[in-house]
Design a protein around this motif. Sequence first.
Motif, PDB file in Angstrom:
ATOM      1  N   THR A 117       0.833  -1.207   0.000  1.00  0.00           N
ATOM      2  CA  THR A 117       0.000   0.000   0.000  1.00  0.00           C
ATOM      3  C   THR A 117       0.862   1.249   0.000  1.00  0.00           C
ATOM      4  O   THR A 117       0.596   2.199  -0.732  1.00  0.00           O
ATOM      5  CB  THR A 117      -0.937   0.010   1.219  1.00  0.00           C
ATOM      6  OG1 THR A 117      -1.798  -1.129   1.170  1.00  0.00           O
ATOM      7  CG2 THR A 117      -1.792   1.266   1.244  1.00  0.00           C
ATOM      8  N   LYS A 120       2.568   1.693  -3.371  1.00  0.00           N
ATOM      9  CA  LYS A 120       1.602   2.107  -4.399  1.00  0.00           C
ATOM     10  C   LYS A 120       1.328   3.605  -4.347  1.00  0.00           C
ATOM     11  O   LYS A 120       1.087   4.236  -5.383  1.00  0.00           O
ATOM     12  CB  LYS A 120       0.301   1.331  -4.194  1.00  0.00           C
ATOM     13  CG  LYS A 120      -0.713   1.486  -5.324  1.00  0.00           C
ATOM     14  CD  LYS A 120      -2.074   0.976  -4.916  1.00  0.00           C
ATOM     15  CE  LYS A 120      -2.695   1.870  -3.869  1.00  0.00           C
ATOM     16  NZ  LYS A 120      -4.071   1.482  -3.514  1.00  0.00           N
ATOM     17  N   GLU A 121       1.396   4.190  -3.144  1.00  0.00           N
ATOM     18  CA  GLU A 121       1.114   5.612  -2.993  1.00  0.00           C
ATOM     19  C   GLU A 121       2.135   6.482  -3.713  1.00  0.00           C
ATOM     20  O   GLU A 121       1.857   7.642  -4.014  1.00  0.00           O
ATOM     21  CB  GLU A 121       1.054   5.975  -1.507  1.00  0.00           C
ATOM     22  CG  GLU A 121      -0.187   5.409  -0.813  1.00  0.00           C
ATOM     23  CD  GLU A 121      -0.195   5.685   0.682  1.00  0.00           C
ATOM     24  OE1 GLU A 121       0.766   6.331   1.154  1.00  0.00           O
ATOM     25  OE2 GLU A 121      -1.135   5.252   1.357  1.00  0.00           O
ATOM     26  N   TYR A 123       2.848   6.177  -6.633  1.00  0.00           N
ATOM     27  CA  TYR A 123       2.347   6.312  -7.995  1.00  0.00           C
ATOM     28  C   TYR A 123       0.900   6.810  -8.020  1.00  0.00           C
ATOM     29  O   TYR A 123       0.179   6.620  -8.994  1.00  0.00           O
ATOM     30  CB  TYR A 123       2.441   4.968  -8.722  1.00  0.00           C
ATOM     31  CG  TYR A 123       3.857   4.469  -8.852  1.00  0.00           C
ATOM     32  CD1 TYR A 123       4.611   4.737  -9.998  1.00  0.00           C
ATOM     33  CD2 TYR A 123       4.463   3.768  -7.815  1.00  0.00           C
ATOM     34  CE1 TYR A 123       5.925   4.296 -10.102  1.00  0.00           C
ATOM     35  CE2 TYR A 123       5.773   3.322  -7.909  1.00  0.00           C
ATOM     36  CZ  TYR A 123       6.497   3.594  -9.052  1.00  0.00           C
ATOM     37  OH  TYR A 123       7.801   3.164  -9.158  1.00  0.00           O
ATOM     38  N   ALA A 124       0.476   7.456  -6.925  1.00  0.00           N
ATOM     39  CA  ALA A 124      -0.913   7.918  -6.829  1.00  0.00           C
ATOM     40  C   ALA A 124      -1.257   8.919  -7.925  1.00  0.00           C
ATOM     41  O   ALA A 124      -2.410   9.014  -8.349  1.00  0.00           O
ATOM     42  CB  ALA A 124      -1.155   8.547  -5.456  1.00  0.00           C
ATOM     43  N   ASP A 125      -0.236   9.660  -8.399  1.00  0.00           N
ATOM     44  CA  ASP A 125      -0.493  10.641  -9.455  1.00  0.00           C
ATOM     45  C   ASP A 125      -0.385  10.025 -10.845  1.00  0.00           C
ATOM     46  O   ASP A 125      -0.560  10.721 -11.851  1.00  0.00           O
ATOM     47  CB  ASP A 125       0.497  11.807  -9.335  1.00  0.00           C
ATOM     48  CG  ASP A 125       1.953  11.348  -9.406  1.00  0.00           C
ATOM     49  OD1 ASP A 125       2.198  10.141  -9.175  1.00  0.00           O
ATOM     50  OD2 ASP A 125       2.833  12.185  -9.705  1.00  0.00           O
ATOM     51  N   GLN A 127      -1.998   6.727 -11.867  1.00  0.00           N
ATOM     52  CA  GLN A 127      -2.742   5.504 -11.630  1.00  0.00           C
ATOM     53  C   GLN A 127      -2.954   4.658 -12.881  1.00  0.00           C
ATOM     54  O   GLN A 127      -3.351   3.494 -12.783  1.00  0.00           O
ATOM     55  CB  GLN A 127      -4.095   5.838 -10.992  1.00  0.00           C
ATOM     56  CG  GLN A 127      -3.942   6.462  -9.614  1.00  0.00           C
ATOM     57  CD  GLN A 127      -5.259   6.618  -8.910  1.00  0.00           C
ATOM     58  OE1 GLN A 127      -6.280   6.071  -9.325  1.00  0.00           O
ATOM     59  NE2 GLN A 127      -5.261   7.381  -7.817  1.00  0.00           N
ATOM     60  N   PHE A 132       1.813   1.196 -11.193  1.00  0.00           N
ATOM     61  CA  PHE A 132       0.716   1.345 -10.242  1.00  0.00           C
ATOM     62  C   PHE A 132      -0.197   0.126 -10.293  1.00  0.00           C
ATOM     63  O   PHE A 132      -0.609  -0.402  -9.252  1.00  0.00           O
ATOM     64  CB  PHE A 132      -0.093   2.610 -10.557  1.00  0.00           C
ATOM     65  CG  PHE A 132      -1.271   2.820  -9.645  1.00  0.00           C
ATOM     66  CD1 PHE A 132      -1.136   3.526  -8.465  1.00  0.00           C
ATOM     67  CD2 PHE A 132      -2.521   2.297  -9.976  1.00  0.00           C
ATOM     68  CE1 PHE A 132      -2.216   3.717  -7.611  1.00  0.00           C
ATOM     69  CE2 PHE A 132      -3.603   2.477  -9.130  1.00  0.00           C
ATOM     70  CZ  PHE A 132      -3.451   3.194  -7.947  1.00  0.00           C
ATOM     71  N   PHE A 136      -0.998  -2.385  -7.320  1.00  0.00           N
ATOM     72  CA  PHE A 136      -2.405  -2.502  -6.908  1.00  0.00           C
ATOM     73  C   PHE A 136      -2.829  -3.972  -6.872  1.00  0.00           C
ATOM     74  O   PHE A 136      -3.515  -4.407  -5.938  1.00  0.00           O
ATOM     75  CB  PHE A 136      -3.301  -1.720  -7.870  1.00  0.00           C
ATOM     76  CG  PHE A 136      -4.762  -1.838  -7.552  1.00  0.00           C
ATOM     77  CD1 PHE A 136      -5.326  -1.097  -6.524  1.00  0.00           C
ATOM     78  CD2 PHE A 136      -5.582  -2.693  -8.282  1.00  0.00           C
ATOM     79  CE1 PHE A 136      -6.682  -1.211  -6.223  1.00  0.00           C
ATOM     80  CE2 PHE A 136      -6.933  -2.813  -7.988  1.00  0.00           C
ATOM     81  CZ  PHE A 136      -7.480  -2.063  -6.964  1.00  0.00           C
TER      82      PHE A 136
END
Length: 259
Positions: A117, A120-121, A123-125, A127, A132, A136
């Motif tokens: 988790t 993954k954050e 690559y939040a911008d 998705q 990502f 995920f």
Amino acid sequence: MGTRRSLGDSVFSAAKRLPWRKKEPNSDEDKAKIKKRLTESMEEASKYNKSKDHDKAIESYESALEDAKDLFDYDDDDETYYTPRKHRNKVIVDIIERLAETYLLNGNAEEALALYTDLKEDYADRQNSRRFKVLFKKEMYAMEKVNEQQRRKLKTEFDQLYQLGQINIKIGSWDKARTCFQKAMNIVKMKFGVTHEYVLLIREQLADIHVMKDELDEACGIYQSILPLLREKYGREDSKTLAVAGKLREINERCLQRK
């Protein structure tokens, strides 16, 4: 599932417990030593995983992670490091991902979930990026494992209480049996709801105890309340449904005889 811990808590917890690990000077000679140590730790971790000694593999990855932090001047206590959030060095990311995979192999899905988790954050911008999506997917797999482990734990706790209740019935300890059954029912009811098969089973057992204590009105009330649920869940001709219907019919006959 328990509260997820931040990366600083979950990834570096073991490494921070090593008092002899200090951030080393940034000379080329020192960096070469750190790099050599990091490589050795990664090779050790791989060997431990192949021999299924996952505890030692985790220790080796955590040691490698601490060296990678030193090598790339990464300070997990520096709040400005992610302002704005930056992508970690690829070596650090690779170690964290391998560490998460090893946690899964070692049966610690919650630790793995926390790491995936957090990664993954980064690559939040983005998705829609392949990276990502990969993280995920791994996060979802770890979450499934967490839920699976929780279900197994609940099943074990339920079985223990249920068996203890059965033992108390055999020796005539009705109140103790009732207490065990109620605890078992609460464990399942909180997680799966009032119509779960185990909840219905326990309620039937509680009604049976009332019958043994000649508390027919209380037993009748329970049988009447679970019978429609059994019919809906299993059908009218299912053995579970027919058993409760038979018990209810028997109680009604006994009540008529008393009148």
